[in-house]
Scaffold this motif. Sequence first.
Motif, mmCIF file in Angstrom:
data_model
loop_
_atom_site.group_PDB
_atom_site.id
_atom_site.type_symbol
_atom_site.label_atom_id
_atom_site.label_comp_id
_atom_site.label_asym_id
_atom_site.label_seq_id
_atom_site.Cartn_x
_atom_site.Cartn_y
_atom_site.Cartn_z
ATOM 1 N N TRP A 113 0.833 -1.211 0.000
ATOM 2 C CA TRP A 113 0.000 0.000 0.000
ATOM 3 C C TRP A 113 0.865 1.258 0.000
ATOM 4 O O TRP A 113 0.668 2.168 -0.816
ATOM 5 N N SER A 132 2.683 1.611 -3.276
ATOM 6 C CA SER A 132 1.837 2.103 -4.372
ATOM 7 C C SER A 132 1.716 3.623 -4.329
ATOM 8 O O SER A 132 1.493 4.265 -5.363
ATOM 9 N N ILE A 133 1.862 4.203 -3.151
ATOM 10 C CA ILE A 133 1.912 5.665 -3.025
ATOM 11 C C ILE A 133 3.299 6.170 -3.412
ATOM 12 O O ILE A 133 3.447 7.128 -4.176
ATOM 13 N N TYR A 157 4.428 7.022 -6.974
ATOM 14 C CA TYR A 157 4.028 8.313 -7.538
ATOM 15 C C TYR A 157 4.619 9.484 -6.740
ATOM 16 O O TYR A 157 4.078 10.589 -6.775
ATOM 17 N N ILE A 213 3.288 13.345 -6.545
ATOM 18 C CA ILE A 213 2.680 13.793 -5.294
ATOM 19 C C ILE A 213 3.383 15.055 -4.808
ATOM 20 O O ILE A 213 2.732 15.999 -4.357
ATOM 21 N N HIS A 228 0.488 17.882 -5.008
ATOM 22 C CA HIS A 228 -0.387 17.678 -3.844
ATOM 23 C C HIS A 228 -1.004 18.968 -3.318
ATOM 24 O O HIS A 228 -2.143 18.973 -2.849
ATOM 25 N N ALA A 262 -6.017 12.704 2.026
ATOM 26 C CA ALA A 262 -6.454 11.767 0.976
ATOM 27 C C ALA A 262 -6.461 12.449 -0.390
ATOM 28 O O ALA A 262 -6.023 11.873 -1.394
ATOM 29 N N ILE A 300 -2.992 12.938 -1.898
ATOM 30 C CA ILE A 300 -2.341 11.723 -2.390
ATOM 31 C C ILE A 300 -3.019 11.207 -3.655
ATOM 32 O O ILE A 300 -2.359 10.909 -4.656
ATOM 33 N N THR A 301 -4.345 11.121 -3.623
ATOM 34 C CA THR A 301 -5.057 10.539 -4.774
ATOM 35 C C THR A 301 -5.085 11.489 -5.970
ATOM 36 O O THR A 301 -5.002 11.045 -7.126
ATOM 37 N N ILE A 356 -1.944 11.236 -8.107
ATOM 38 C CA ILE A 356 -1.885 9.934 -8.776
ATOM 39 C C ILE A 356 -2.769 9.950 -10.019
ATOM 40 O O ILE A 356 -2.360 9.487 -11.102
ATOM 41 N N LEU A 357 -3.953 10.500 -9.889
ATOM 42 C CA LEU A 357 -4.843 10.614 -11.048
ATOM 43 C C LEU A 357 -4.252 11.553 -12.097
ATOM 44 O O LEU A 357 -4.353 11.302 -13.306
ATOM 45 N N THR A 368 -1.582 9.722 -13.981
ATOM 46 C CA THR A 368 -2.195 8.700 -14.834
ATOM 47 C C THR A 368 -2.719 9.312 -16.128
ATOM 48 O O THR A 368 -2.536 8.764 -17.217
#
Length: 328
Positions: A253, A256-257, A260, A264, A268, A296, A299-300, A303-304, A307
């Motif tokens: 987990w 996976s952070i 990126y 981030i 961020h 949250a 971080i997310t 990543i998006l 991507t």
Amino acid sequence: MIEKTSTRNIPIDTLRGIACIMLVAYHVIGISPESGLRLSEGLLKDTNEMFAYIRMPLFTFLSGLVYGWRPFAGTWKAFMNGKIQRLIIPMLFVGTGFAILQAVTPGTNNPIEDWKYLHIKPVAHYWFIESLFIIFLIILALEHFKVLATRRGFALAYLGSVTAFLSNIGTIWFSLAGVFYLLPYFLAGLYCTRFPLKFKYSQITGFIIIIVTVLFLILYSQQYIDDRRSFPALFVGTVACIALLLTQSRSEWLASIGYYSYSIYLFHVFFTAAARIGLMHIGVSDITFLFLAGTAAGITGPILTETLANKHNLLRTTLLGKKPLPKN
């Protein structure tokens, strides 16, 4: 010590993930009571300040360690072109975008005061990227003259970096102060790749040192560490980084952070600020919820962003500093 494999290195990405969470949480909570969640006291604020002695040292230590896997090999032009592409171009595009957004968005912190000095005086946290680029210039010179090829030469270079660190030299211009702050941690990471440390029961040793370090920071940091550029701060930061490496912690987990981590770091702040401003605008005032939601989002969101940007060559180059995808 951990060696690079042909695939992703889970222990290193795990440490990157830890560094990312500390960084995002730092900006969610705020650098001072006038920024972020605007906290003047409490557990979140105290924890945020405590991990200041590990957060950026860990990012820099890992940068030095990873550089050691693919060091300068004699072609200075190709080496510097790669660093300009990977560091300077995203810093200019993303950092400028962040500065503009700060200027036009109500409720943001620390807008640019004098635009003619944009990036000459670093923008927000992008100082780290500017400092890291200059560190690579220094490393390039040291590698060219083979100073870092032996333990004796490495010791002399490290002693020089520590002297500059403790002398508190540097200036905000071009983030030179950041260069002298970060350089000892970069060299420590590189040393761990180039001259691996040997410990019996290294994992147990690492965990014990981490526990002792955290207890020291909780109990005595305010008493014995009064400056991030002091010997106690350098000692704690370096020991914590090496101890985290020794633990060889593996978390899919966190890894996976950590995969990126650069995105981030770059993006961020866009998402933490948006989450805070948006939630407060609709009346959310619970500090714990704001903290968790902001972290949250910080971080997310990146990543998006990576991507999506990865699919378009212009965005890959300008936002991520990556080479264009080959044409079909």
